[in-house]
Design an enzyme around this catalytic site. Structure first.
Site, mmCIF file in Angstrom:
data_model
loop_
_atom_site.group_PDB
_atom_site.id
_atom_site.type_symbol
_atom_site.label_atom_id
_atom_site.label_comp_id
_atom_site.label_asym_id
_atom_site.label_seq_id
_atom_site.Cartn_x
_atom_site.Cartn_y
_atom_site.Cartn_z
ATOM 1 N N CYS A 263 0.838 -1.200 0.000
ATOM 2 C CA CYS A 263 0.000 0.000 0.000
ATOM 3 C C CYS A 263 0.871 1.249 0.000
ATOM 4 O O CYS A 263 1.857 1.326 0.738
ATOM 5 C CB CYS A 263 -0.882 -0.016 1.243
ATOM 6 S SG CYS A 263 -1.912 1.441 1.385
ATOM 7 N N CYS B 63 -0.168 5.637 7.494
ATOM 8 C CA CYS B 63 -1.511 5.235 7.918
ATOM 9 C C CYS B 63 -1.370 4.238 9.079
ATOM 10 O O CYS B 63 -0.479 3.406 9.077
ATOM 11 C CB CYS B 63 -2.201 4.549 6.742
ATOM 12 S SG CYS B 63 -3.832 3.920 7.129
ATOM 13 N N CYS C 229 -2.751 -0.854 8.538
ATOM 14 C CA CYS C 229 -2.233 -2.217 8.350
ATOM 15 C C CYS C 229 -0.734 -2.239 8.635
ATOM 16 O O CYS C 229 0.069 -2.407 7.727
ATOM 17 C CB CYS C 229 -2.477 -2.693 6.928
ATOM 18 S SG CYS C 229 -4.148 -2.461 6.349
ATOM 19 N N CYS D 78 -7.410 2.261 -0.584
ATOM 20 C CA CYS D 78 -7.288 1.444 0.620
ATOM 21 C C CYS D 78 -7.564 -0.006 0.229
ATOM 22 O O CYS D 78 -8.534 -0.283 -0.479
ATOM 23 C CB CYS D 78 -8.278 1.910 1.686
ATOM 24 S SG CYS D 78 -8.256 0.841 3.134
ATOM 25 N N GLN E 117 -19.695 -8.187 12.631
ATOM 26 C CA GLN E 117 -18.276 -8.535 12.442
ATOM 27 C C GLN E 117 -17.787 -7.984 11.101
ATOM 28 O O GLN E 117 -18.456 -8.166 10.090
ATOM 29 C CB GLN E 117 -18.098 -10.052 12.469
ATOM 30 C CG GLN E 117 -18.283 -10.664 13.839
ATOM 31 C CD GLN E 117 -17.101 -10.421 14.774
ATOM 32 O OE1 GLN E 117 -16.051 -9.915 14.361
ATOM 33 N NE2 GLN E 117 -17.287 -10.750 16.027
ATOM 34 N N GLU F 104 -27.731 -6.741 24.822
ATOM 35 C CA GLU F 104 -26.901 -5.842 24.029
ATOM 36 C C GLU F 104 -27.219 -4.391 24.393
ATOM 37 O O GLU F 104 -28.369 -4.067 24.691
ATOM 38 C CB GLU F 104 -27.183 -6.120 22.532
ATOM 39 C CG GLU F 104 -26.843 -5.024 21.565
ATOM 40 C CD GLU F 104 -25.358 -4.695 21.502
ATOM 41 O OE1 GLU F 104 -24.522 -5.611 21.552
ATOM 42 O OE2 GLU F 104 -25.050 -3.486 21.411
ATOM 43 N N ASP G 247 -19.234 -12.123 24.352
ATOM 44 C CA ASP G 247 -18.415 -11.549 23.278
ATOM 45 C C ASP G 247 -18.309 -10.041 23.507
ATOM 46 O O ASP G 247 -18.854 -9.237 22.762
ATOM 47 C CB ASP G 247 -19.102 -11.849 21.921
ATOM 48 C CG ASP G 247 -18.292 -11.380 20.722
ATOM 49 O OD1 ASP G 247 -17.130 -10.947 20.910
ATOM 50 O OD2 ASP G 247 -18.819 -11.445 19.597
ATOM 51 N N CYS H 72 -11.905 -9.892 21.430
ATOM 52 C CA CYS H 72 -11.013 -9.245 20.458
ATOM 53 C C CYS H 72 -9.841 -8.614 21.187
ATOM 54 O O CYS H 72 -9.074 -7.861 20.584
ATOM 55 C CB CYS H 72 -11.783 -8.211 19.641
ATOM 56 S SG CYS H 72 -12.668 -7.032 20.655
HETATM 57 C C1 LIG Z 1 -17.546 -7.505 19.912
HETATM 58 S S1 LIG Z 1 -19.202 -6.980 19.706
HETATM 59 C C2 LIG Z 1 -20.032 -8.514 19.649
HETATM 60 C C3 LIG Z 1 -21.293 -8.545 18.846
HETATM 61 C C4 LIG Z 1 -21.893 -9.889 18.478
HETATM 62 N N1 LIG Z 1 -21.643 -10.919 19.440
HETATM 63 C C5 LIG Z 1 -21.454 -10.301 17.100
HETATM 64 O O1 LIG Z 1 -20.663 -11.233 16.967
HETATM 65 O O2 LIG Z 1 -21.895 -9.679 16.136
HETATM 66 C C6 LIG Z 1 -19.561 -6.318 21.262
HETATM 67 C C7 LIG Z 1 -20.968 -5.805 21.436
HETATM 68 O O3 LIG Z 1 -21.113 -5.377 22.790
HETATM 69 C C8 LIG Z 1 -21.948 -4.238 22.833
HETATM 70 N N2 LIG Z 1 -21.663 -3.560 24.113
HETATM 71 C C9 LIG Z 1 -20.622 -2.761 24.419
HETATM 72 N N3 LIG Z 1 -20.664 -2.363 25.696
HETATM 73 C C10 LIG Z 1 -21.779 -2.938 26.245
HETATM 74 C C11 LIG Z 1 -22.372 -2.911 27.534
HETATM 75 N N4 LIG Z 1 -21.820 -2.206 28.522
HETATM 76 N N5 LIG Z 1 -23.494 -3.614 27.730
HETATM 77 C C12 LIG Z 1 -24.051 -4.347 26.722
HETATM 78 N N6 LIG Z 1 -23.529 -4.410 25.468
HETATM 79 C C13 LIG Z 1 -22.409 -3.717 25.230
HETATM 80 C C14 LIG Z 1 -21.586 -3.476 21.582
HETATM 81 O O4 LIG Z 1 -22.612 -2.587 21.197
HETATM 82 C C15 LIG Z 1 -21.353 -4.600 20.575
HETATM 83 O O5 LIG Z 1 -22.532 -4.902 19.874
#
Ligand SMILES: C[S@@+](CC[C@H](N)C(=O)[O-])C[C@H]1O[C@@H](n2cnc3c(N)ncnc32)[C@H](O)[C@@H]1O
Length: 470
Positions: free
Chosen positions: A76, A82, A85, A177, A300, A350, A399, A426
């Protein structure tokens, strides 16, 4: 790297040994650890010291003396400036090795994890154009390179692109990009050209003035395309003309959205999006499931690898038709619905209300009647009353975002004591911190690193835990 005489101290012939958590290289000089930016492990370099503390120092590569065998030419033209990456100059096999090591280090040092079977990292099939979402920022003070500073260079300070690392107010104007497939680049370039030709003002991040603030492009596996324009001023005549022109030039846009953001920060998940044309969402497909994703919902970003991730989660969760499942941080309910096909019932929680609305609608469209979704802050929602009202989970998926779980959430999970937990993360550092709090009650069975983001130091990690038998 550069040829001008530096003001800071230069140390010659330093061997870069390894990678630290944030993707910087590690070197050791007289027992002190140096975190070095701009090189790859195995490089012999001269470094420019930028911060010299008692216990550690920070530096950047000033001159490359001998290139590491793991180096590859970056593809790139923005590489090096940047922040996107940073590992493009490192071969992919080595990237995977370093990501695995990053997870291992976090598990050992932070989590003090000593059990569990390690599985090989799952590589991403696509190494370029793998993202389905990019967010660009407008600025009237773009980052200037050396050519821009020549006396006869055109005085054009507008930029539309990415933040320069650690410089919140400086935006790198992007030509091409390699992260998102066509027509992402064409759309960004079209918007910039249109804005300049029509004298629309680009945002000034320091003074908080100007019309155009952010541009988000989202493509999907079902060939849908969303463009979201975020403006800082309520100027319908100007914005409507821009959006009309954009829709005409790119008829493949299936959802054109507008948000007015007059806050000091760029976060927009709490703001209302208006549909200018098309649908208020785009459709993603995964196996036999369809997901509608709104402009402020999380999905994702590497869709191909997301399928690999969800298939892994489903395999580890081993849900039976009688199981009641909790899916914490459920976003648009993707994992919930993956599992709902086999489980008795699934409850998702969520924070973003719009994502919860998408999850409810998605479940309806996918003809899954055994899911329920709740909106709210996890630390406040997840308590004994919630479990009483929504059933005790046999299996729990979590997650969380990069910050990991709030201690109250960990405590609530320990209290409800599901048989099995699948923790998708992550950020292995916060995951390891949370595992340390749970490992007395839960046995760590399997650890699966996953590469969702080639050419970056980011790594996803999936851990399977089972309740210890008392
Ligand atoms: C890594 S993503 C996971 C989303 C889902 N599991 C997926 O694979 O598409 C983390 C999620 O946590 C939510 N989030 C962040 N802080 C939060 C909180 N304090 N309470 C509830 N949800 C939260 C975000 O909005 C986001 O949708």
């Amino acid at each position: 790297m550069g040829s001008r005489k530096p003001r800071n101290k230069v140390i010659e012939n330093v061997l870069l040994l390894d990678i630290a958590a944030e993707g910087k290289c590690i070197a050791r000089i007289d027992e002190k650890v140096f975190f070095v930016e701009g090189g790859v492990p195995g490089d012999l370099v001269d470094i420019l010291v930028e911060k010299d503390k008692k216990s550690y120092a920070e530096a950047r590569v000033y001159r490359l003396k001998k290139a590491s065998d793991f180096r590859e030419p970056a593809f790139c033209s923005h590489f090096g400036v940047c922040g996107g990456c940073k590992w493009q100059n490192l071969n992919y096999a080595k990237q995977l090795e370093l990501k695995t090591k990053q997870v291992k280090d976090a598990m050992e040092r932070i989590g003090k994890v000593t059990e569990g079977e390690w599985f090989p990292i799952l590589a991403s099939e696509k190494k370029t154009y793998y993202r389905n979402k990019l967010e660009f920022t407008f600025s009237d003070q773009r980052w200037l390179n050396e050519a821009d500073m020549a006396p006869d260079a055109p005085k054009d300070f507008n930029g539309l692109g990415f933040h320069i690392p650690k410089r919140f107010d400086k935006i790198l104007d992007i030509d091409h990009c390699y992260l998102q497939p066509d027509p992402s680049n064409q759309i960004r370039l079209w918007v910039k050209e249109y804005a300049e030709a029509n004298s629309l003002s680009f945002f000034n991040l320091k003074q908080q003035t100007g019309l155009l603030r952010n541009l988000l492009v989202r493509n999907t596996t079902a060939n849908e395309l969303m463009v979201l324009l975020i403006v800082a001023e309520d100027k319908p005549k100007e914005t409507n003309a821009l959006l009309e022109g954009l829709q005409k030039s790119f008829p493949q846009i299936t959802s054109l959205q507008l948000i007015l953001n007059q806050k000091r920060n760029d976060a927009f998940s709490d703001l209302k999006a208006d549909t200018f044309s098309g649908k208020p969402f785009v459709i993603e497909e995964m196996e036999d499931l369809k997901f509608r994703v709104g402009p402020t919902s999380f999905y994702q970003t590497n869709a191909g690898q997301a399928l690999v991730l969800y298939q892994l989660v489903a395999k580890l969760a081993q849900v039976r038709p009688t199981d009641h499942v909790y899916d914490l941080y459920s976003g648009t309910g993707t994992i919930s619905q993956f599992l709902a096909r086999k489980a008795g019932s699934v409850v998702g929680v969520e924070y973003v209300e719009a994502a919860v609305a998408d999850a409810v609608e998605n479940a309806k469209q996918n003809k899954l009647s055994n899911t329920k979704f709740f909106a709210g802050d996890m630390a406040k929602v997840l308590n004994a009353k919630f479990v009483r009202e929504n059933g005790h989970p046999d299996v729990l998926i979590t997650d969380p975002p990069r910050a990991g779980m709030h201690p109250d959430v960990v405590a609530a999970i320990l209290e409800m004591a599901p048989e099995r937990i699948v923790y998708v993360s992550c950020n292995p550092a916060t995951q390891a911190r949370d595992l340390a709090l749970m490992k007395e009650a839960y046995q760590i069975k399997e650890i699966h690193p996953v590469d969702m983001f080639p050419h970056t130091h980011h790594v996803e990690n999936v851990v399977l835990m089972e309740k210890r038998i008392a």
